[in-house]
Design an enzyme around this catalytic site. Structure first.
Site, PDB file in Angstrom:
ATOM      1  N   ARG A  61    -171.775 -40.713-145.885  1.00 15.01           N
ATOM      2  CA  ARG A  61    -170.101 -40.538-146.194  1.00 15.01           C
ATOM      3  C   ARG A  61    -169.703 -40.604-147.855  1.00 15.01           C
ATOM      4  O   ARG A  61    -168.757 -40.094-148.260  1.00 15.01           O
ATOM      5  CB  ARG A  61    -169.599 -42.112-145.682  1.00 15.01           C
ATOM      6  CG  ARG A  61    -169.835 -42.519-144.210  1.00 15.01           C
ATOM      7  CD  ARG A  61    -168.942 -41.866-143.086  1.00 15.01           C
ATOM      8  NE  ARG A  61    -169.386 -40.664-142.636  1.00 15.01           N
ATOM      9  CZ  ARG A  61    -170.437 -40.317-142.211  1.00 15.01           C
ATOM     10  NH1 ARG A  61    -171.312 -41.093-141.889  1.00 15.01           N
ATOM     11  NH2 ARG A  61    -170.763 -39.045-141.711  1.00 15.01           N
ATOM     12  N   GLN A  93    -156.677 -50.369-146.992  1.00 14.02           N
ATOM     13  CA  GLN A  93    -157.855 -50.583-145.994  1.00 14.02           C
ATOM     14  C   GLN A  93    -158.891 -49.373-146.314  1.00 14.02           C
ATOM     15  O   GLN A  93    -159.832 -49.629-145.590  1.00 14.02           O
ATOM     16  CB  GLN A  93    -157.090 -50.553-144.505  1.00 14.02           C
ATOM     17  CG  GLN A  93    -156.269 -51.640-144.236  1.00 14.02           C
ATOM     18  CD  GLN A  93    -155.492 -51.395-142.771  1.00 14.02           C
ATOM     19  OE1 GLN A  93    -154.576 -50.628-142.686  1.00 14.02           O
ATOM     20  NE2 GLN A  93    -155.822 -52.017-141.872  1.00 14.02           N
ATOM     21  N   ASP A  96    -162.512 -45.400-149.503  1.00 12.25           N
ATOM     22  CA  ASP A  96    -162.402 -44.058-150.742  1.00 12.25           C
ATOM     23  C   ASP A  96    -161.812 -44.382-151.695  1.00 12.25           C
ATOM     24  O   ASP A  96    -160.979 -45.459-151.907  1.00 12.25           O
ATOM     25  CB  ASP A  96    -161.900 -42.872-149.875  1.00 12.25           C
ATOM     26  CG  ASP A  96    -160.407 -42.945-149.531  1.00 12.25           C
ATOM     27  OD1 ASP A  96    -159.585 -43.201-150.679  1.00 12.25           O
ATOM     28  OD2 ASP A  96    -159.931 -42.761-148.473  1.00 12.25           O
ATOM     29  N   HIS A 111    -160.878 -53.601-147.845  1.00  9.33           N
ATOM     30  CA  HIS A 111    -162.185 -53.523-147.276  1.00  9.33           C
ATOM     31  C   HIS A 111    -163.227 -52.916-148.016  1.00  9.33           C
ATOM     32  O   HIS A 111    -164.451 -52.548-147.445  1.00  9.33           O
ATOM     33  CB  HIS A 111    -161.834 -52.541-145.996  1.00  9.33           C
ATOM     34  CG  HIS A 111    -161.073 -53.036-144.886  1.00  9.33           C
ATOM     35  ND1 HIS A 111    -160.007 -52.437-143.869  1.00  9.33           N
ATOM     36  CD2 HIS A 111    -160.653 -54.485-144.651  1.00  9.33           C
ATOM     37  CE1 HIS A 111    -159.443 -53.201-143.473  1.00  9.33           C
ATOM     38  NE2 HIS A 111    -160.121 -54.440-143.714  1.00  9.33           N
ATOM     39  N   GLY A 178    -149.821 -44.791-142.694  1.00 10.41           N
ATOM     40  CA  GLY A 178    -150.967 -44.171-142.056  1.00 10.41           C
ATOM     41  C   GLY A 178    -151.817 -45.428-141.629  1.00 10.41           C
ATOM     42  O   GLY A 178    -153.166 -45.231-141.734  1.00 10.41           O
ATOM     43  N   ASN A 204    -145.779 -42.905-140.689  1.00  9.65           N
ATOM     44  CA  ASN A 204    -147.131 -42.562-139.970  1.00  9.65           C
ATOM     45  C   ASN A 204    -146.807 -41.327-139.112  1.00  9.65           C
ATOM     46  O   ASN A 204    -145.490 -40.797-139.251  1.00  9.65           O
ATOM     47  CB  ASN A 204    -147.052 -43.845-139.031  1.00  9.65           C
ATOM     48  CG  ASN A 204    -148.404 -44.199-138.792  1.00  9.65           C
ATOM     49  OD1 ASN A 204    -149.560 -43.529-139.190  1.00  9.65           O
ATOM     50  ND2 ASN A 204    -148.756 -45.550-138.177  1.00  9.65           N
ATOM     51  N   LEU A 205    -148.036 -40.957-138.621  1.00  8.80           N
ATOM     52  CA  LEU A 205    -147.893 -39.863-137.547  1.00  8.80           C
ATOM     53  C   LEU A 205    -147.075 -40.008-136.542  1.00  8.80           C
ATOM     54  O   LEU A 205    -146.363 -39.384-136.018  1.00  8.80           O
ATOM     55  CB  LEU A 205    -149.374 -39.252-137.370  1.00  8.80           C
ATOM     56  CG  LEU A 205    -149.776 -38.056-138.042  1.00  8.80           C
ATOM     57  CD1 LEU A 205    -151.224 -37.774-137.671  1.00  8.80           C
ATOM     58  CD2 LEU A 205    -148.812 -36.738-138.157  1.00  8.80           C
ATOM     59  N   GLU A 206    -147.301 -41.160-135.757  1.00  8.79           N
ATOM     60  CA  GLU A 206    -146.688 -42.101-134.870  1.00  8.79           C
ATOM     61  C   GLU A 206    -146.730 -43.366-134.863  1.00  8.79           C
ATOM     62  O   GLU A 206    -147.186 -43.904-135.701  1.00  8.79           O
ATOM     63  CB  GLU A 206    -147.523 -41.477-133.606  1.00  8.79           C
ATOM     64  CG  GLU A 206    -149.023 -42.127-133.966  1.00  8.79           C
ATOM     65  CD  GLU A 206    -149.902 -41.712-132.758  1.00  8.79           C
ATOM     66  OE1 GLU A 206    -151.025 -42.294-132.467  1.00  8.79           O
ATOM     67  OE2 GLU A 206    -149.762 -40.466-132.347  1.00  8.79           O
TER      68      GLU A 206
END
Length: 246
Positions: A61, A93, A96, A111, A178, A204-206
């Site tokens: 990762r 969260q 990266d 996190h 997101g 958000n996407l949904e």
């Protein structure tokens, strides 16, 4: 758009903001993360069972992260922090570093961070960009301990919660970008912000699991929705300032 145009902003970001950079999201519901069972690679028990597998998983990762770039949503949030007169805090969260690479400076990683390693005894962290092996030891203990990824696994306590709740208590605007809304305590941040009279927005996407608790909703790709929201917010602020000084 809502009339709130002043005060501190707290932005919670989840996997959805980095997906358009090429970082795969995962859903705990199917029990898999990049073809691995989550309990094998993202729990303390999995690490104790097979530390070499876990170290190899995060090393892969780590390598992939350094091949991708921040997207327009990360860049827009960095611009907002630079141009907004009050405090802008990003609570992420994500493990990266795309917010930092985009230019954001006030980022709280609840996190952990993939490009760091941690001593499990002292909790000291160090920057780590290459592979991490079970033979890599800390330098802070009398009896050196094997370094572990600086990542909060399932069953572990998120980091920086005191600072996060302090920021939420002082926010005039809270935005979740997101996020799935099914991982706590992050899913409860909208309640915390609303208790302190912040205007709340979901991008958000949904719809997320907690979408009904937000005052405002915008659904679509983060690169489009976030950049549009930031443009509107900054333009509205500039217009109000210009009107005030006429």
């Amino acid at each position: 758009m809502h009339s709130v145009q002043k005060g501190n902003i707290v932005i919670l970001t989840g996997a959805g903001i980095s997906a358009e950079s090429g970082i795969r999201t995962f859903r705990a519901a199917d029990g898999l993360w990049d073809e691995h069972h989550i309990e094998d690679v993202a729990t303390p028990e999995g690490y104790k069972r097979d530390p070499e597998l876990v170290q190899r998983f995060y090393s892969e990762r780590r390598e992939l992260l350094q091949l991708v770039a921040p997207n327009a949503a990360h860049i827009a949030l960095a611009r907002l922090e630079a141009e907004w007169p009050e405090q802008v805090t990003i609570v992420t969260q994500n493990i990266d570093d795309l917010h930092e690479r985009a230019g954001s400076k006030n980022v709280l990683h609840m996190h952990g961070e993939l490009l760091k390693a941690r001593c499990p005894h002292s909790n000291q962290t160090i920057t780590w960009t290459g592979p991490l092996h079970t033979t890599d030891l800390c330098h802070c203990c009398q009896f050196p301990e094997p370094l572990r990824p600086h990542v909060v696994w399932f069953g572990e306590m998120p980091l920086l919660l005191d600072r996060i709740y302090q920021a939420l208590s002082e926010a005039s605007i809270f935005v979740a970008i997101g996020t799935s809304g099914n991982v706590y305590p992050a899913a409860g941040f909208v309640h915390e912000a609303a208790m302190h009279n912040a205007h709340t927005l979901e991008i958000n996407l949904e719809p997320s699991e907690v979408q009904s608790h937000f005052d405002e909703h915008r659904y679509g790709p983060a690169t489009q929705m976030v950049t549009g929201w930031v443009d509107e917010l900054l333009q509205s602020r500039q217009q109000k300032a210009a009107y005030r000084y006429r």
